[in-house]
Design a protein around this motif. Sequence first.
Motif, PDB file in Angstrom:
ATOM      1  N   PHE A  47      -5.070 -13.578 -21.498  1.00 24.30           N
ATOM      2  CA  PHE A  47      -5.356 -13.843 -20.083  1.00 24.30           C
ATOM      3  C   PHE A  47      -4.125 -14.349 -19.344  1.00 24.30           C
TER       4      PHE A  47
ATOM      5  N   LEU B 275      -1.415 -11.708 -18.988  1.00 24.62           N
ATOM      6  CA  LEU B 275      -1.812 -10.705 -18.003  1.00 24.62           C
ATOM      7  C   LEU B 275      -1.524 -11.196 -16.596  1.00 24.62           C
ATOM      8  N   CYS B 276      -1.950 -12.418 -16.320  1.00 21.82           N
ATOM      9  CA  CYS B 276      -1.734 -12.983 -14.983  1.00 21.82           C
ATOM     10  C   CYS B 276      -0.252 -13.126 -14.667  1.00 21.82           C
TER      11      CYS B 276
ATOM     12  N   ILE C 144      -0.933 -11.244 -11.253  1.00 26.78           N
ATOM     13  CA  ILE C 144      -2.299 -11.170 -10.746  1.00 26.78           C
ATOM     14  C   ILE C 144      -2.887 -12.571 -10.758  1.00 26.78           C
TER      15      ILE C 144
ATOM     16  N   GLN D 176      -5.267 -15.602 -11.174  1.00 27.50           N
ATOM     17  CA  GLN D 176      -6.290 -15.836 -12.199  1.00 27.50           C
ATOM     18  C   GLN D 176      -7.702 -15.614 -11.664  1.00 27.50           C
TER      19      GLN D 176
ATOM     20  N   TRP E  66      -8.597 -13.584  -9.360  1.00 24.38           N
ATOM     21  CA  TRP E  66      -8.829 -12.149  -9.210  1.00 24.38           C
ATOM     22  C   TRP E  66      -9.182 -11.516 -10.551  1.00 24.38           C
ATOM     23  N   VAL E  67      -8.508 -11.954 -11.603  1.00 20.91           N
ATOM     24  CA  VAL E  67      -8.826 -11.431 -12.938  1.00 20.91           C
ATOM     25  C   VAL E  67     -10.274 -11.748 -13.275  1.00 20.91           C
TER      26      VAL E  67
ATOM     27  N   LYS F 119     -11.852 -17.662 -20.605  1.00 20.62           N
ATOM     28  CA  LYS F 119     -10.502 -17.224 -20.246  1.00 20.62           C
ATOM     29  C   LYS F 119      -9.404 -17.771 -21.153  1.00 20.62           C
TER      30      LYS F 119
ATOM     31  N   PHE G   9      -6.736  -3.090 -14.043  1.00 25.78           N
ATOM     32  CA  PHE G   9      -6.488  -4.324 -13.300  1.00 25.78           C
ATOM     33  C   PHE G   9      -5.558  -4.039 -12.122  1.00 25.78           C
TER      34      PHE G   9
END
Length: 103
Positions: free
Chosen positions: A10, A13-14, A19, A21, A23-24, A41, A54
Motif C-alpha cells: 500500500f 503504491l501511494c 496516489i 492514500q 484515493w487508493v 491497509k 489505479f
Amino acid sequence: MIDTRLTICFDELCELENIDQEWVIEIIDYGIAKPISGTDKNDWYFDTSSIIWFKKAVRIYNELEVDWGAVAMIIDLLKQKQMLQEENQLLQNRLHRFHKVDL
C-alpha cells in the motif's frame, strides 16, 4: 511451483505512483482494484498489474471530474472491453490456424 508474481504494498503504491492514500481506499471500496492479500491497509499487497487500473482510475477522476462511482463504471467497461478484445484475438488466431490447415 514458484510464484513469480510481482507485488507492491500500500505505502509503496501511494509513494511510487503519487496516489493519495484516501484515493487508493476509495478505489478499493468501489471495486476498481483490490489487494491480493492483507486485511487492512497496513498489510495490503497488490499485484503490480493492478497499478494500471489505479492509474487509469485516478486519471479519469481528475480529467473527467466525476465521482468514484462513475469512475468504477467506466473502469468496469474498460475491463470488459479489454477482455472482449483478448477473446476476439484468440478467436481470430484460431480461425487463422483453421484456414491454414484447410489450404
